[in-house]
Scaffold this motif. Structure first.
Motif, short mmCIF file in Angstrom:
data_model
loop_
_atom_site.label_atom_id
_atom_site.label_comp_id
_atom_site.label_asym_id
_atom_site.label_seq_id
_atom_site.Cartn_x
_atom_site.Cartn_y
_atom_site.Cartn_z
N VAL A 65 112.80 88.46 85.16
CA VAL A 65 111.40 87.89 85.59
C VAL A 65 110.36 88.39 84.46
O VAL A 65 109.65 87.72 84.07
N GLU A 81 104.29 85.19 84.79
CA GLU A 81 103.23 84.82 85.27
C GLU A 81 103.10 84.30 86.72
O GLU A 81 102.06 84.34 87.42
N GLU A 82 104.27 83.60 87.05
CA GLU A 82 104.47 83.02 88.42
C GLU A 82 104.36 84.24 89.15
O GLU A 82 103.99 84.27 90.35
N TRP A 83 105.12 85.26 88.97
CA TRP A 83 105.32 86.37 89.95
C TRP A 83 103.97 86.93 90.11
O TRP A 83 103.43 87.55 91.21
N LYS A 84 103.20 87.29 88.97
CA LYS A 84 101.97 87.80 89.18
C LYS A 84 100.78 87.14 90.20
O LYS A 84 100.34 87.62 90.79
N GLY A 85 101.26 85.47 90.08
CA GLY A 85 100.22 84.70 90.86
C GLY A 85 100.79 84.84 92.19
O GLY A 85 99.85 85.07 93.14
N GLU A 86 101.97 85.28 92.64
CA GLU A 86 102.37 85.36 93.99
C GLU A 86 101.93 86.62 94.35
O GLU A 86 101.77 86.77 95.64
N ARG A 98 99.32 88.40 93.40
CA ARG A 98 97.98 88.21 93.80
C ARG A 98 97.61 87.38 95.05
O ARG A 98 96.72 87.81 95.86
N ASP A 134 110.55 87.17 81.12
CA ASP A 134 110.27 85.67 80.75
C ASP A 134 108.98 85.42 81.11
O ASP A 134 108.42 85.73 82.21
N LYS A 135 107.90 85.04 80.09
CA LYS A 135 106.60 84.67 80.15
C LYS A 135 106.29 84.04 81.32
O LYS A 135 105.50 84.44 82.26
N GLU A 136 106.69 82.91 81.42
CA GLU A 136 106.66 81.88 82.60
C GLU A 136 106.74 82.59 83.93
O GLU A 136 106.11 82.24 84.63
N LEU A 137 107.99 83.11 84.04
CA LEU A 137 108.32 83.62 85.35
C LEU A 137 107.68 84.71 85.58
O LEU A 137 107.17 85.02 86.69
#
Length: 214
Positions: free
Chosen positions: A112, A120-125, A127, A115-118
């Motif tokens: 995770v 960023e998705e993890w950080k959004g979740e 938050r 992988d830059k995209e994953l």
């Protein structure tokens, strides 16, 4: 009339050689001379093999389930030694398991964060999850202050994380459980991760009632 129990187990206490001579003597004058002797008890073979072994780690586990005159189980020294050795092996295996946890969790995390995209998705979740808990904290404090303005409830939002200490006493906690079916540890700690906006008002009412009446 002479009789002799024909068995492979030596219950007489005499030496095997003496026992064999006694059998020959009795057979010579017994009506049961043609009765075949029972096969040797396997446990005697185990004992003989044990005595013949030269291994320094040998343990005789052929016998060890007898009881004394008071019907208490007798734990032979060989059994105690075997238990000690088995325990040491179990501890060795447990140490390896506990000191070396599975790596799949770390591999998933590495997948995770690398992988830059994953990532960023993890950080959004994260938050979203942390923000929801912070929002529920604010809603609970506002509800408590509106229903019981004479008490300071600021500790609700001064704390962070998934849990919060409510300040309730053990007696008040018992009242929350018995009267309102709200469960928490008796030191007053609650899980805000299990609270949503729809239940904030119910929780606040129960807390205020417990504080005022208990």
């Amino acid at each position: 009339m002479q009789s002799l129990r024909s068995t492979g187990r030596n219950v007489s206490g005499c030496r095997p050689a003496s026992g064999r001579r006694a059998v020959h003597v009795v057979r010579a004058s017994s009506r049961f001379a043609d009765v075949a002797q029972a096969p040797p008890d396997p446990i005697l073979g185990v004992s003989e093999a044990f005595r013949a072994s030269t291994s320094p780690q040998k343990l005789n586990l052929g016998v060890g389930a007898y009881r004394d005159e008071d019907l208490k189980p007798v734990v032979l020294n060989v059994v105690k030694k075997a238990a000690t050795r088995c325990l040491s092996q179990l501890k060795r295996l447990a140490r390896a398991l506990y000191s070396n946890p599975p790596t799949h969790g770390a591999r998933i995390a590495a997948e995770v964060v690398n992988d830059k995209e994953l990532f960023e998705e993890w950080k959004g979740e994260m938050r979203g999850m942390a923000g929801r808990i912070a929002r529920v904290r604010g809603e609970l404090q506002s509800a408590l202050e509106a229903k019981c303005p004479d008490k300071d409830w600021s500790h609700i939002t001064r704390q962070i994380g998934m849990f919060s200490f409510t300040g309730l006493t053990p007696v008040q906690v018992d009242n929350m459980t018995n009267k309102h079916a709200i469960y928490m540890t008796r030191d007053g700690r609650i899980s805000l991760a299990g609270l949503n906006s729809a239940k904030v008002d119910y929780l606040a009412n129960a807390m205020v009632e417990s504080v005022r009446n208990c």
